[in-house]
Write a protein that holds these residues in place. Structure first.
Motif, PDB file in Angstrom:
ATOM      1  N   ASN A 249      43.935  21.858  30.387  1.00 48.00           N
ATOM      2  CA  ASN A 249      44.118  22.065  31.823  1.00 48.00           C
ATOM      3  C   ASN A 249      43.207  23.179  32.339  1.00 48.00           C
ATOM      4  O   ASN A 249      42.530  23.018  33.364  1.00 48.00           O
ATOM      5  CB  ASN A 249      45.580  22.408  32.098  1.00 48.00           C
ATOM      6  CG  ASN A 249      45.852  22.659  33.561  1.00 48.00           C
ATOM      7  OD1 ASN A 249      45.983  21.750  34.365  1.00 48.00           O
ATOM      8  ND2 ASN A 249      45.939  23.927  33.943  1.00 48.00           N
ATOM      9  N   ASN A 250      43.169  24.300  31.630  1.00 52.25           N
ATOM     10  CA  ASN A 250      42.375  25.429  32.113  1.00 52.25           C
ATOM     11  C   ASN A 250      40.874  25.213  31.914  1.00 52.25           C
ATOM     12  O   ASN A 250      40.071  25.653  32.737  1.00 52.25           O
ATOM     13  CB  ASN A 250      42.824  26.715  31.423  1.00 52.25           C
ATOM     14  CG  ASN A 250      44.147  27.227  31.970  1.00 52.25           C
ATOM     15  OD1 ASN A 250      44.942  26.454  32.502  1.00 52.25           O
ATOM     16  ND2 ASN A 250      44.397  28.508  31.833  1.00 52.25           N
ATOM     17  N   LEU A 251      40.493  24.528  30.832  1.00 56.29           N
ATOM     18  CA  LEU A 251      39.073  24.251  30.630  1.00 56.29           C
ATOM     19  C   LEU A 251      38.511  23.367  31.731  1.00 56.29           C
ATOM     20  O   LEU A 251      37.349  23.526  32.130  1.00 56.29           O
ATOM     21  CB  LEU A 251      38.864  23.579  29.265  1.00 56.29           C
ATOM     22  CG  LEU A 251      38.919  24.478  28.039  1.00 56.29           C
ATOM     23  CD1 LEU A 251      38.697  23.656  26.785  1.00 56.29           C
ATOM     24  CD2 LEU A 251      37.900  25.615  28.127  1.00 56.29           C
ATOM     25  N   THR A 252      39.330  22.447  32.227  1.00 50.70           N
ATOM     26  CA  THR A 252      38.883  21.591  33.324  1.00 50.70           C
ATOM     27  C   THR A 252      38.481  22.428  34.531  1.00 50.70           C
ATOM     28  O   THR A 252      37.441  22.182  35.163  1.00 50.70           O
ATOM     29  CB  THR A 252      39.992  20.606  33.728  1.00 50.70           C
ATOM     30  OG1 THR A 252      40.350  19.804  32.600  1.00 50.70           O
ATOM     31  CG2 THR A 252      39.534  19.702  34.863  1.00 50.70           C
ATOM     32  N   GLY A 253      39.276  23.449  34.850  1.00 49.94           N
ATOM     33  CA  GLY A 253      38.981  24.298  35.994  1.00 49.94           C
ATOM     34  C   GLY A 253      37.863  25.296  35.731  1.00 49.94           C
ATOM     35  O   GLY A 253      37.062  25.593  36.623  1.00 49.94           O
ATOM     36  N   PHE A 254      37.785  25.827  34.510  1.00 47.54           N
ATOM     37  CA  PHE A 254      36.765  26.830  34.201  1.00 47.54           C
ATOM     38  C   PHE A 254      35.376  26.215  34.017  1.00 47.54           C
ATOM     39  O   PHE A 254      34.375  26.814  34.406  1.00 47.54           O
ATOM     40  CB  PHE A 254      37.132  27.593  32.926  1.00 47.54           C
ATOM     41  CG  PHE A 254      38.236  28.595  33.101  1.00 47.54           C
ATOM     42  CD1 PHE A 254      38.338  29.349  34.260  1.00 47.54           C
ATOM     43  CD2 PHE A 254      39.168  28.796  32.109  1.00 47.54           C
ATOM     44  CE1 PHE A 254      39.355  30.275  34.431  1.00 47.54           C
ATOM     45  CE2 PHE A 254      40.189  29.721  32.256  1.00 47.54           C
ATOM     46  CZ  PHE A 254      40.283  30.466  33.425  1.00 47.54           C
ATOM     47  N   LEU A 255      35.313  25.022  33.395  1.00 45.60           N
ATOM     48  CA  LEU A 255      34.023  24.481  32.980  1.00 45.60           C
ATOM     49  C   LEU A 255      33.554  23.261  33.774  1.00 45.60           C
ATOM     50  O   LEU A 255      32.358  23.006  33.842  1.00 45.60           O
ATOM     51  CB  LEU A 255      34.072  24.102  31.495  1.00 45.60           C
ATOM     52  CG  LEU A 255      34.138  25.263  30.505  1.00 45.60           C
ATOM     53  CD1 LEU A 255      34.341  24.738  29.091  1.00 45.60           C
ATOM     54  CD2 LEU A 255      32.870  26.120  30.582  1.00 45.60           C
ATOM     55  N   LEU A 256      34.481  22.488  34.322  1.00 39.14           N
ATOM     56  CA  LEU A 256      34.078  21.239  34.968  1.00 39.14           C
ATOM     57  C   LEU A 256      34.142  21.323  36.488  1.00 39.14           C
ATOM     58  O   LEU A 256      33.110  21.369  37.156  1.00 39.14           O
ATOM     59  CB  LEU A 256      34.951  20.089  34.450  1.00 39.14           C
ATOM     60  CG  LEU A 256      34.850  19.840  32.937  1.00 39.14           C
ATOM     61  CD1 LEU A 256      35.763  18.701  32.523  1.00 39.14           C
ATOM     62  CD2 LEU A 256      33.411  19.556  32.539  1.00 39.14           C
ATOM     63  N   ILE A 257      35.331  21.334  37.062  1.00 40.25           N
ATOM     64  CA  ILE A 257      35.485  21.378  38.518  1.00 40.25           C
ATOM     65  C   ILE A 257      36.418  22.525  38.879  1.00 40.25           C
ATOM     66  O   ILE A 257      37.603  22.501  38.544  1.00 40.25           O
ATOM     67  CB  ILE A 257      36.046  20.054  39.067  1.00 40.25           C
ATOM     68  CG1 ILE A 257      35.153  18.888  38.656  1.00 40.25           C
ATOM     69  CG2 ILE A 257      36.161  20.113  40.592  1.00 40.25           C
ATOM     70  CD1 ILE A 257      35.666  17.547  39.109  1.00 40.25           C
ATOM     71  N   SER A 258      35.895  23.520  39.542  1.00 42.27           N
ATOM     72  CA  SER A 258      36.677  24.699  39.903  1.00 42.27           C
ATOM     73  C   SER A 258      37.254  24.563  41.312  1.00 42.27           C
ATOM     74  O   SER A 258      36.562  24.134  42.238  1.00 42.27           O
ATOM     75  CB  SER A 258      35.814  25.958  39.829  1.00 42.27           C
ATOM     76  OG  SER A 258      36.537  27.089  40.292  1.00 42.27           O
ATOM     77  N   HIS A 259      38.516  24.947  41.442  1.00 42.85           N
ATOM     78  CA  HIS A 259      39.175  24.988  42.749  1.00 42.85           C
ATOM     79  C   HIS A 259      39.487  26.431  43.160  1.00 42.85           C
ATOM     80  O   HIS A 259      40.246  26.656  44.090  1.00 42.85           O
ATOM     81  CB  HIS A 259      40.470  24.173  42.723  1.00 42.85           C
ATOM     82  CG  HIS A 259      40.243  22.704  42.517  1.00 42.85           C
ATOM     83  ND1 HIS A 259      40.039  21.826  43.563  1.00 42.85           N
ATOM     84  CD2 HIS A 259      40.158  21.957  41.390  1.00 42.85           C
ATOM     85  CE1 HIS A 259      39.858  20.606  43.091  1.00 42.85           C
ATOM     86  NE2 HIS A 259      39.926  20.661  41.778  1.00 42.85           N
ATOM     87  N   GLN A 260      38.904  27.395  42.417  1.00 44.32           N
ATOM     88  CA  GLN A 260      39.122  28.808  42.713  1.00 44.32           C
ATOM     89  C   GLN A 260      37.774  29.500  42.839  1.00 44.32           C
ATOM     90  O   GLN A 260      36.977  29.496  41.888  1.00 44.32           O
ATOM     91  CB  GLN A 260      39.947  29.472  41.604  1.00 44.32           C
ATOM     92  CG  GLN A 260      41.392  28.999  41.538  1.00 44.32           C
ATOM     93  CD  GLN A 260      42.137  29.698  40.416  1.00 44.32           C
ATOM     94  OE1 GLN A 260      41.975  29.370  39.245  1.00 44.32           O
ATOM     95  NE2 GLN A 260      42.966  30.661  40.777  1.00 44.32           N
ATOM     96  N   GLU A 261      37.531  30.099  43.978  1.00 36.67           N
ATOM     97  CA  GLU A 261      36.244  30.737  44.232  1.00 36.67           C
ATOM     98  C   GLU A 261      35.997  31.905  43.293  1.00 36.67           C
ATOM     99  O   GLU A 261      34.857  32.208  42.930  1.00 36.67           O
ATOM    100  CB  GLU A 261      36.182  31.209  45.692  1.00 36.67           C
ATOM    101  CG  GLU A 261      34.804  31.645  46.138  1.00 36.67           C
ATOM    102  CD  GLU A 261      34.747  31.901  47.634  1.00 36.67           C
ATOM    103  OE1 GLU A 261      33.633  32.000  48.168  1.00 36.67           O
ATOM    104  OE2 GLU A 261      35.820  31.990  48.260  1.00 36.67           O
ATOM    105  N   SER A 262      37.069  32.569  42.864  1.00 35.76           N
ATOM    106  CA  SER A 262      36.916  33.748  42.011  1.00 35.76           C
ATOM    107  C   SER A 262      36.708  33.399  40.544  1.00 35.76           C
ATOM    108  O   SER A 262      36.454  34.290  39.729  1.00 35.76           O
ATOM    109  CB  SER A 262      38.142  34.659  42.161  1.00 35.76           C
ATOM    110  OG  SER A 262      39.326  33.934  41.900  1.00 35.76           O
ATOM    111  N   TYR A 263      36.838  32.115  40.171  1.00 39.93           N
ATOM    112  CA  TYR A 263      36.675  31.729  38.764  1.00 39.93           C
ATOM    113  C   TYR A 263      35.752  30.523  38.616  1.00 39.93           C
ATOM    114  O   TYR A 263      35.976  29.657  37.772  1.00 39.93           O
ATOM    115  CB  TYR A 263      38.032  31.405  38.135  1.00 39.93           C
ATOM    116  CG  TYR A 263      38.916  32.603  37.936  1.00 39.93           C
ATOM    117  CD1 TYR A 263      38.763  33.439  36.834  1.00 39.93           C
ATOM    118  CD2 TYR A 263      39.916  32.922  38.858  1.00 39.93           C
ATOM    119  CE1 TYR A 263      39.567  34.554  36.655  1.00 39.93           C
ATOM    120  CE2 TYR A 263      40.724  34.033  38.683  1.00 39.93           C
ATOM    121  CZ  TYR A 263      40.544  34.840  37.584  1.00 39.93           C
ATOM    122  OH  TYR A 263      41.345  35.941  37.410  1.00 39.93           O
ATOM    123  N   ASN A 264      34.703  30.477  39.415  1.00 41.45           N
ATOM    124  CA  ASN A 264      33.844  29.292  39.396  1.00 41.45           C
ATOM    125  C   ASN A 264      32.458  29.539  38.807  1.00 41.45           C
ATOM    126  O   ASN A 264      31.574  28.687  38.904  1.00 41.45           O
ATOM    127  CB  ASN A 264      33.701  28.715  40.811  1.00 41.45           C
ATOM    128  CG  ASN A 264      32.999  29.675  41.763  1.00 41.45           C
ATOM    129  OD1 ASN A 264      32.516  30.736  41.364  1.00 41.45           O
ATOM    130  ND2 ASN A 264      32.949  29.306  43.036  1.00 41.45           N
TER     131      ASN A 264
END
Length: 322
Positions: A249-264
């Motif tokens: 779940n977290n790798l999807t947001g960190f490495l593929l598609i980010s929905h957080q400006e502070s972690y993109n």
């Protein structure tokens, strides 16, 4: 679809007599104190050197707070993930000196992480994350290529995966391991041993920069995700599957598609940030079901008897292969 509680019963009965409620609260306080202390020390130190480095290379003046700018940088993200080592350190101290047990007792009655459960959980959540991203794109098709180049992304791939595993496994060890196991040993009601850790985990995802509607929507999705993770521990008596699900779940947001400006900084693509403006109440109402449905589909993939990804209970004894 029924769940055999035998493996979980073995897990909940595995603590020794030192797992009393006062000791559990004391161990939690130690863990949180070390986590917060390490986070403050590392982030303040990292911010100091980041500001000095920016000045030395003649970087443009930083807008906003120095800590916020550091955390939004690639160095800051790596540093923030590394601070979760404080949780593992705190849990080791709590288990060793407060409860007189090995740290490995938290991962399952067998004291081994289920490798098959980990891999199945990782694969299942990558599948359902793809579906949820498609649905979110249909809701808000604002997506752009991230600033990171493919070569740089590949260079940081292994460090990000390793540090994300550190972060997600520490959270699972604390919320679905230490707290859930300890409370389940003292209380029979799942409204205590499941609900209390789940609510604590969910509350940590509140964002002061998001609107109330988006926060409510995100917290509903996180609560469903926490329930999924708890069900996996209940079904397997082991943290392996929860480790895999949380990591994917977290790798999807960190490495593929980010929905957080502070972690993109390391994401290949950036979607419209959830903490940004422009989200309507209707958007928030629609976002929550997407997250909830994604968690429910993950449950089906991992717990349905006919699923090829069905996880198996931890039947091994300490010292045996899980």
């Amino acid at each position: 679809m029924t769940i055999d509680p035998t493996a979980f019963e073995r897990y909940r009965q595995s603590p020794n007599d030192w797992t009393t409620l006062p000791r559990l609260l004391f161990g939690t306080a130690i863990t949180v104190a070390l986590w917060v202390g390490m986070t403050m020390a590392v982030l303040l130190g990292g911010t100091y050197f980041y500001v000095i480095w920016q000045a030395s290379i003649g970087g443009s003046p930083l807008s906003g707070g120095a800590v916020q700018n550091f955390l939004a940088s690639p160095q800051g993200i790596l540093t923030a993930l590394a601070t979760f080592a404080g949780i593992w350190l705190g849990l080791w101290i709590a288990m060793r000196w407060v409860h007189g047990e090995p740290l490995a007792a938290l991962v399952g009655a067998s004291r081994r992480v289920s490798r098959s459960g980990f891999l199945k959980g990782l694969v299942a959540v990558l599948i359902t994350s793809l579906l949820s991203e498609i649905l979110l794109y249909l809701l808000q098709p604002e997506i752009a290529r991230g600033a990171i180049s493919l070569s740089t992304w590949l260079l940081f791939l292994i460090p990000i995966v390793a540090l994300t595993l550190l972060q997600t496994s520490s959270e699972e060890a604390l919320f679905r391991g230490y707290l859930l196991r300890g409370l389940a040993n003292r209380f029979k009601s799942p409204f205590i041993w499941a609900l209390v850790p789940g609510l604590l985990f969910t509350s940590l995802h509140w964002s002061s920069s998001s609107s109330a509607a988006i926060n409510t929507s995100v917290l509903a999705s996180i609560a469903a995700f926490a329930l999924l993770l708890t069900l996996l521990v209940y079904a397997t008596g082991n943290l392996g599957a929860a480790f895999g699900v949380h990591l994917g779940n977290n790798l999807t947001g960190f490495l593929l598609i980010s929905h957080q400006e502070s972690y993109n900084s390391f994401a290949l693509f950036n979607a419209k940030p959830l903490e940004g403006p422009g989200w309507t109440t209707l958007d928030a109402v629609l976002i929550a079901p997407i997250g909830i449905v994604s968690s429910l589909l993950t449950v089906l993939l991992l717990l349905h008897p006919r699923s090829p990804l069905k996880v198996e209970p931890d039947r091994a004894r300490p010292g045996e292969s899980a």
